[in-house]
Design a protein around this motif. Structure first.
Motif, PDB file in Angstrom:
ATOM      1  N   GLY A   1       2.497  12.683   1.302  1.00  0.00           N
ATOM      2  CA  GLY A   1       1.472  13.473   1.963  1.00  0.00           C
ATOM      3  C   GLY A   1       0.669  12.739   3.008  1.00  0.00           C
ATOM      4  O   GLY A   1      -0.390  13.201   3.416  1.00  0.00           O
ATOM      5  N   GLY A   2       1.166  11.596   3.450  1.00  0.00           N
ATOM      6  CA  GLY A   2       0.487  10.864   4.517  1.00  0.00           C
ATOM      7  C   GLY A   2      -0.464   9.790   4.043  1.00  0.00           C
ATOM      8  O   GLY A   2      -1.102   9.127   4.868  1.00  0.00           O
ATOM      9  N   ALA A   3      -0.580   9.576   2.725  1.00  0.00           N
ATOM     10  CA  ALA A   3      -1.511   8.569   2.214  1.00  0.00           C
ATOM     11  C   ALA A   3      -1.144   7.175   2.700  1.00  0.00           C
ATOM     12  O   ALA A   3      -2.018   6.383   3.076  1.00  0.00           O
ATOM     13  CB  ALA A   3      -1.541   8.608   0.687  1.00  0.00           C
ATOM     14  N   LEU A   4       0.154   6.853   2.706  1.00  0.00           N
ATOM     15  CA  LEU A   4       0.577   5.528   3.152  1.00  0.00           C
ATOM     16  C   LEU A   4       0.311   5.358   4.641  1.00  0.00           C
ATOM     17  O   LEU A   4      -0.159   4.299   5.076  1.00  0.00           O
ATOM     18  CB  LEU A   4       2.059   5.312   2.854  1.00  0.00           C
ATOM     19  N   ALA A   5       0.581   6.393   5.418  1.00  0.00           N
ATOM     20  CA  ALA A   5       0.342   6.313   6.863  1.00  0.00           C
ATOM     21  C   ALA A   5      -1.126   6.075   7.159  1.00  0.00           C
ATOM     22  O   ALA A   5      -1.477   5.276   8.035  1.00  0.00           O
ATOM     23  CB  ALA A   5       0.825   7.594   7.543  1.00  0.00           C
ATOM     24  N   GLU A   6      -2.017   6.749   6.423  1.00  0.00           N
ATOM     25  CA  GLU A   6      -3.455   6.567   6.625  1.00  0.00           C
ATOM     26  C   GLU A   6      -3.858   5.132   6.320  1.00  0.00           C
ATOM     27  O   GLU A   6      -4.619   4.505   7.060  1.00  0.00           O
ATOM     28  CB  GLU A   6      -4.241   7.525   5.726  1.00  0.00           C
ATOM     29  N   ALA A   7      -3.348   4.603   5.198  1.00  0.00           N
ATOM     30  CA  ALA A   7      -3.737   3.258   4.784  1.00  0.00           C
ATOM     31  C   ALA A   7      -3.188   2.194   5.733  1.00  0.00           C
ATOM     32  O   ALA A   7      -3.886   1.226   6.062  1.00  0.00           O
ATOM     33  CB  ALA A   7      -3.257   2.988   3.361  1.00  0.00           C
ATOM     34  N   MET A   8      -1.944   2.355   6.186  1.00  0.00           N
ATOM     35  CA  MET A   8      -1.331   1.338   7.043  1.00  0.00           C
ATOM     36  C   MET A   8      -1.852   1.398   8.471  1.00  0.00           C
ATOM     37  O   MET A   8      -1.801   0.404   9.196  1.00  0.00           O
ATOM     38  CB  MET A   8       0.191   1.490   7.023  1.00  0.00           C
ATOM     39  N   ALA A   9      -2.354   2.567   8.889  1.00  0.00           N
ATOM     40  CA  ALA A   9      -2.879   2.678  10.251  1.00  0.00           C
ATOM     41  C   ALA A   9      -4.026   1.705  10.471  1.00  0.00           C
ATOM     42  O   ALA A   9      -4.164   1.118  11.553  1.00  0.00           O
ATOM     43  CB  ALA A   9      -3.341   4.103  10.534  1.00  0.00           C
TER      44      ALA A   9
END
Length: 248
Positions: A39-47
Motif C-alpha cells: 500500500g505504499g508504506a515502503l515507498a513513503e519510508a524510503m523516500a
C-alpha cells in the motif's frame, strides 16, 4: 471544518508529491517485484532516504520497469507470478549488474519454492516481508552501485551524507547526530527552503504505520537539532504549517 481539513490534506499531499518527485528524478531506484503490495508504506519510508521505490506484482511487469528505471537494486519474491523468479533474475543480470535481494516470508525455507533458486541465480541477500526500510537501506549501502551520489544533500553550509552517516558544516564534520535528529535534518534538507508539515516529519521519522508521537516530540527533536547546528542554520516553526530549514 470540512474545507479546512480538505486544504490541510491538499497541502500534505502536495509536500509528499514534491518529495516523491525529487527522489524519482534524482534518487536511487529500488524495484520491488512482489504480488503482496504494502500500500505504499515502503515507498513513503524510503523516500525520506532518497530512494524511489517502484512496486510491481509480476515478473513480467518487473522486466518492463527494470528497463525503464535501471534500478540500483531489485527485490523479487519467489512466488511472483509471470516467468519463474529465478529466470527473471537471470534475464536482468544479462542486462546489467543489479543488486538482487530475495524477498521471503518469515519461516520460508530455502528449498525449491523458497529463496534457494534465487540465490543460485544471482541474488546476493535475503529480506523478510514485510520489508523493513532500515534493513533494505543497510543492504542498499552494500550494493555494487554506490548510493553515495544520491545519499548526499547540501544546503548552504550544511552537507549530509546518509551513506557515511555524517553531517558537515562549512566543511567540518560535527558530532554524529542521534538517528531521529539525523532523519529530521535529512527530511528538512530534502524540502529546503520549503516547509515540511508535522505529518510529513512523522512519516519520515516514524513511518506511516503504527502509533506515532505528537507535536511535542517533534518540537523536542527540533530544539536539539537547532542546538547542534548552532548559528549555521535555523529550523523555523511556521505556525499552522510545519518547519523550514533556513540559512543566512
Amino acid at each position: 471544518m470540512g474545507t479546512r481539513d480538505g486544504r490541510r490534506d491538499a497541502r500534505r499531499q502536495s509536500v509528499r508529491a514534491h518529495l516523491h518527485r525529487w527522489v524519482e528524478s534524482s534518487g536511487a531506484q529500488l524495484l520491488v517485484v512482489d504480488p503482496s503490495d504494502d500500500g505504499g508504506a515502503l515507498a513513503e519510508a524510503m523516500a525520506g532516504r532518497g530512494v524511489h521505490v517502484t512496486w510491481v506484482g509480476s515478473t513480467l511487469d518487473g522486466l518492463v520497469e527494470f528497463g525503464r528505471t535501471d534500478p540500483h537494486a531489485v527485490v523479487v519474491s519467489p512466488g511472483a507470478p509471470g516467468i519463474p523468479a529465478e529466470e527473471f533474475v537471470d534475464v536482468i543480470r544479462q542486462h546489467g549488474s543489479p543488486y538482487v535481494i530475495a524477498g521471503t516470508r518469515d519461516g520460508d525455507d530455502a528449498g525449491a519454492d523458497g529463496v534457494g533458486p534465487l540465490m543460485l541465480a544471482g541474488a546476493s541477500a535475503v529480506a523478510v516481508r514485510p520489508y523493513a526500510p532500515q534493513h533494505l537501506w543497510d543492504l542498499l549501502t552494500h550494493a555494487p552501485r554506490s548510493l553515495s551520489e544520491h545519499a548526499r544533500l547540501e544546503f548552504g553550509p550544511i552537507a549530509l551524507d546518509a551513506t557515511a552517516y555524517s553531517v558537515r558544516v562549512d566543511g567540518q564534520r560535527i558530532a554524529d547526530l542521534p538517528l531521529k535528529e539525523f532523519e529530521l535534518l535529512r527530511a528538512l534538507l530534502l524540502a529546503a527552503p520549503g516547509v515540511v508539515t508535522d505529518d510529513e516529519l512523522r512519516d519520515a521519522l516514524w513511518g506511516t504505520d503504527g502509533k506515532r508521537p505528537g507535536g511535542n516530540t517533534i518540537a523536542m527533536h527540533v530544539t536539539r537539532l537547532r542546538a547542534r547546528l548552532g548559528t549555521a542554520a535555523d529550523v523555523r516553526r511556521i505556525r499552522g504549517r510545519g518547519y523550514s530549514l533556513t540559512v543566512g
